[in-house]
Motif scaffolding. Structure first.
Motif, short mmCIF file in Angstrom:
data_model
loop_
_atom_site.label_atom_id
_atom_site.label_comp_id
_atom_site.label_asym_id
_atom_site.label_seq_id
_atom_site.Cartn_x
_atom_site.Cartn_y
_atom_site.Cartn_z
N GLU A 88 23.63 37.63 21.09
CA GLU A 88 24.82 37.46 20.72
C GLU A 88 25.61 36.53 20.27
O GLU A 88 25.04 34.74 20.14
CB GLU A 88 26.16 37.41 21.98
CG GLU A 88 26.23 38.99 22.64
CD GLU A 88 26.53 39.62 22.69
OE1 GLU A 88 27.81 39.24 21.44
OE2 GLU A 88 26.87 41.05 22.29
N THR A 96 33.89 32.63 28.02
CA THR A 96 32.34 33.74 28.88
C THR A 96 31.74 34.27 27.55
O THR A 96 31.42 36.08 28.01
CB THR A 96 32.42 34.12 29.82
OG1 THR A 96 33.79 33.93 30.33
CG2 THR A 96 31.84 32.52 31.36
N ASN A 100 30.01 37.16 28.47
CA ASN A 100 30.51 39.07 28.92
C ASN A 100 29.97 40.00 27.85
O ASN A 100 29.36 41.77 28.64
CB ASN A 100 31.99 38.69 28.88
CG ASN A 100 32.16 38.05 29.97
OD1 ASN A 100 31.07 37.25 31.33
ND2 ASN A 100 33.43 36.89 30.17
N ARG A 101 30.42 39.98 26.77
CA ARG A 101 29.55 40.66 25.43
C ARG A 101 28.49 41.64 25.95
O ARG A 101 28.17 42.45 25.97
CB ARG A 101 29.93 40.14 24.17
CG ARG A 101 31.39 39.98 24.17
CD ARG A 101 31.64 40.05 22.14
NE ARG A 101 30.51 39.08 21.77
CZ ARG A 101 31.08 37.72 21.76
NH1 ARG A 101 32.17 37.14 21.80
NH2 ARG A 101 30.01 37.04 20.93
N LEU A 103 26.26 40.54 28.82
CA LEU A 103 25.88 41.00 30.20
C LEU A 103 26.92 43.43 30.24
O LEU A 103 25.65 44.48 30.34
CB LEU A 103 27.19 41.05 30.90
CG LEU A 103 27.16 39.19 31.88
CD1 LEU A 103 27.74 38.98 32.42
CD2 LEU A 103 25.25 39.09 32.54
N LYS A 104 27.40 43.31 29.18
CA LYS A 104 28.81 44.24 28.94
C LYS A 104 27.30 45.45 28.44
O LYS A 104 26.51 46.80 28.59
CB LYS A 104 29.51 44.57 28.02
CG LYS A 104 30.61 46.41 28.18
CD LYS A 104 31.46 45.95 27.78
CE LYS A 104 32.57 45.80 29.07
NZ LYS A 104 33.93 45.35 28.33
N ARG A 105 27.27 44.99 28.04
CA ARG A 105 25.51 45.56 26.41
C ARG A 105 24.66 45.86 26.53
O ARG A 105 23.73 46.81 26.21
CB ARG A 105 25.88 44.55 24.93
CG ARG A 105 25.16 45.84 23.93
CD ARG A 105 25.30 44.75 22.90
NE ARG A 105 23.37 44.42 21.57
CZ ARG A 105 23.66 43.16 21.50
NH1 ARG A 105 23.84 41.83 21.38
NH2 ARG A 105 22.26 43.04 21.38
N ASP A 107 23.75 46.48 30.18
CA ASP A 107 24.61 47.13 31.33
C ASP A 107 23.86 46.38 33.06
O ASP A 107 23.25 46.54 33.83
CB ASP A 107 24.47 48.78 31.58
CG ASP A 107 25.16 49.32 32.72
OD1 ASP A 107 25.37 48.66 33.16
OD2 ASP A 107 24.24 50.14 33.41
N GLN A 109 24.36 43.50 35.58
CA GLN A 109 25.14 42.44 36.93
C GLN A 109 24.88 40.54 36.40
O GLN A 109 23.47 40.34 36.60
CB GLN A 109 24.60 42.46 38.45
CG GLN A 109 25.34 43.31 38.43
CD GLN A 109 26.77 44.54 38.29
OE1 GLN A 109 27.53 43.91 38.09
NE2 GLN A 109 26.44 44.97 36.73
#
Length: 175
Positions: A88, A96, A100-101, A103-105, A107, A109
């Motif tokens: 990233e 963040t 955050n990108r 974490l989402k990518r 999947d 926690q």
């Protein structure tokens, strides 16, 4: 400004001291790592044999490594593509957004991720804000790009406060 926001969960000599065993012990599934002076020296884009072995060991254990860097996309891509790892770019740490990108990518926690970096003011602060465990490492080399030199000045001031209030940061060889 509370020093808690800048206190790493772990302090190690270098990123490569983060082992598969240590990650499993702390239930970490994914490693986010800063690029310059953490994964590679900012002026040595090819990395070291030790770094390549570390990436190999984590990959064999099924633990993804993701570079989370404030650098521009092209710079990060050029630096990591030879190692076959995700990234990233333009993460805007200490905010963040990039974390955050990622974490989402992937999947995952926040409690399943550790952020490894060499700067309190960006890497550790961003990890704290995002709810990740954090590992502060010593910079691979003692020189920095011009952008980082400003952060180092602020970091030295924070390190003085940490030393005064907590006796400093004790660097270890394992998590």
């Amino acid at each position: 400004m509370s020093i808690e926001q800048y206190m790493p969960d772990f302090a190690l000599e270098k990123a490569y001291d983060v082992t598969v065993e240590g990650l499993r012990k702390h239930k970490i599934k994914v490693v986010f790592v800063d690029l310059d002076n953490t994964l590679i020296a900012w002026n040595n884009p090819d990395g070291t044999p030790e770094m390549r072995q570390w990436l190999h060991d984590l990959r064999d254990a099924g633990i993804p490594v993701v570079v989370v860097s404030n650098n521009k996309y092209e710079r990060v891509k050029r630096a990591v593509e030879q190692f076959g790892i995700d990234f990233e770019a333009f993460a805007l740490k200490p905010f963040t957004f990039g974390i955050n990108r990622a974490l989402k990518r992937f999947d995952v926690q926040p409690q399943e991720v550790v952020m490894i970096g060499d700067q309190l003011m960006t890497d550790i602060r961003a990890a704290k804000r995002a709810g990740l465990k954090s590992v502060l490492v010593k910079p691979l080399i003692q020189t920095d790009s011009i952008n980082t030199q400003i952060n180092r000045w602020r970091e030295r001031r924070m390190m003085k406060r940490i030393k005064a209030e907590r006796g400093g940061i004790d660097y270890k060889r394992e998590m």
